[in-house]
Design a protein around this motif. Sequence first.
Motif, PDB file in Angstrom:
ATOM      1  N   GLN A  25     100.972 138.228  -5.155  1.00 52.40           N
ATOM      2  CA  GLN A  25     101.895 137.246  -5.166  1.00 52.40           C
ATOM      3  C   GLN A  25     101.933 137.152  -4.032  1.00 52.40           C
ATOM      4  OE1 GLN A  25     105.140 139.186  -5.948  1.00 52.40           O
ATOM      5  NE2 GLN A  25     106.865 137.855  -7.070  1.00 52.40           N
ATOM      6  N   GLY A  26     101.773 136.770  -2.722  1.00 51.50           N
ATOM      7  CA  GLY A  26     101.475 136.123  -1.235  1.00 51.50           C
ATOM      8  C   GLY A  26     100.377 135.745  -1.285  1.00 51.50           C
ATOM      9  N   GLU A  27      99.935 135.174  -2.751  1.00 56.93           N
ATOM     10  CA  GLU A  27      98.209 134.741  -2.015  1.00 56.93           C
ATOM     11  C   GLU A  27      98.315 132.918  -1.534  1.00 56.93           C
ATOM     12  OE1 GLU A  27      94.699 135.251  -1.829  1.00 56.93           O
ATOM     13  OE2 GLU A  27      94.860 137.574  -1.765  1.00 56.93           O
ATOM     14  N   LYS A  28      98.067 132.391  -0.829  1.00 55.36           N
ATOM     15  CA  LYS A  28      98.093 131.086  -0.054  1.00 55.36           C
ATOM     16  C   LYS A  28      96.886 130.223  -1.030  1.00 55.36           C
ATOM     17  CE  LYS A  28      99.954 132.519   4.095  1.00 55.36           C
ATOM     18  NZ  LYS A  28     100.123 133.497   5.228  1.00 55.36           N
ATOM     19  N   ASP A  29      96.028 130.984  -1.853  1.00 56.26           N
ATOM     20  CA  ASP A  29      94.514 130.039  -1.747  1.00 56.26           C
ATOM     21  C   ASP A  29      95.052 129.983  -3.117  1.00 56.26           C
ATOM     22  OD1 ASP A  29      93.601 129.935   0.494  1.00 56.26           O
ATOM     23  OD2 ASP A  29      92.361 131.671   0.049  1.00 56.26           O
ATOM     24  N   PHE A  30      95.367 131.000  -4.060  1.00 61.51           N
ATOM     25  CA  PHE A  30      95.991 130.185  -5.983  1.00 61.51           C
ATOM     26  C   PHE A  30      97.100 131.719  -5.895  1.00 61.51           C
ATOM     27  CE2 PHE A  30      93.479 134.449  -4.659  1.00 61.51           C
ATOM     28  CZ  PHE A  30      94.202 135.282  -5.510  1.00 61.51           C
ATOM     29  N   ARG A  31      97.029 131.159  -7.128  1.00 61.74           N
ATOM     30  CA  ARG A  31      98.965 132.049  -8.059  1.00 61.74           C
ATOM     31  C   ARG A  31      97.768 132.038  -9.647  1.00 61.74           C
ATOM     32  NH1 ARG A  31     101.996 128.645 -11.359  1.00 61.74           N
ATOM     33  NH2 ARG A  31     101.033 126.605 -11.331  1.00 61.74           N
ATOM     34  N   VAL A  32      99.051 133.786  -9.526  1.00 62.23           N
ATOM     35  CA  VAL A  32      98.682 134.298 -10.894  1.00 62.23           C
ATOM     36  C   VAL A  32      99.479 133.066 -11.891  1.00 62.23           C
ATOM     37  CG1 VAL A  32      98.106 136.473 -12.198  1.00 62.23           C
ATOM     38  CG2 VAL A  32      97.585 136.723  -9.234  1.00 62.23           C
ATOM     39  N   ILE A  33      98.296 132.922 -12.865  1.00 63.25           N
ATOM     40  CA  ILE A  33      99.197 132.428 -14.081  1.00 63.25           C
ATOM     41  C   ILE A  33      99.860 133.683 -15.749  1.00 63.25           C
ATOM     42  CG2 ILE A  33      99.452 131.354 -15.660  1.00 63.25           C
ATOM     43  CD1 ILE A  33      98.188 129.038 -13.024  1.00 63.25           C
ATOM     44  N   GLY A  34      99.039 134.824 -15.351  1.00 64.10           N
ATOM     45  CA  GLY A  34      99.232 135.338 -16.460  1.00 64.10           C
ATOM     46  C   GLY A  34      97.817 136.214 -16.226  1.00 64.10           C
ATOM     47  N   ALA A  35      98.062 137.519 -16.432  1.00 65.35           N
ATOM     48  CA  ALA A  35      97.341 139.112 -16.994  1.00 65.35           C
ATOM     49  C   ALA A  35      97.438 139.207 -18.092  1.00 65.35           C
ATOM     50  CB  ALA A  35      97.635 139.699 -15.214  1.00 65.35           C
TER      51      ALA A  35
END
Length: 185
Positions: free
Chosen positions: A108-118
Amino acid sequence: MDNLRVWIISLIAISVICSLIEKLAPEGSLNKYVKLVCGLVVAIVIAGPVIRFLGGDFRIQEVAWHDYLTLSKGEMEKRIRRLEEEEAGQLLEIYRQTLISDVKYRFQGEKDFRVIGADVVLQGNSRSDDFGAIRELYIKVGPPEDNENAVFTGSMENRIKTGLSQALAIEPDRIVVDSSIFEGR
């Protein structure tokens, strides 16, 4: 005359008992066997005087009750197995949803990418020793909301796979990272 009275009372009693058993028997394939056994018992009671006359010492009631109890036990065991499998499936789905939430929260706190789905594929055979084990883990990533032109690198994919591999105790090759949303992919 006394034998006739005993025979009539036995016939009536067996008929009433069989009627009650048929009403109380579980629905399904077992019910037809209960009716068959009860019919045989009534037929034997009707033919009882002839059997006694021929000198037979045949105890059909004991045989019929034993068969009924054996059939009832088999039906009960089948129902219990079905309930256990349904419960295992429900628990597996709860576990799956928990894993998906954990994967999304972990980055959740990543600056380089975001998780859209899993999504997670689990071992679903409840009789297996590795029931509930993660077979495959799919994660879809996209650029962060504040940087739509970001680039997804191989080192970022390795970081995701390594982190999830260590946290969930699975092999990195069982983790599939979909980064097709990034520019140039």
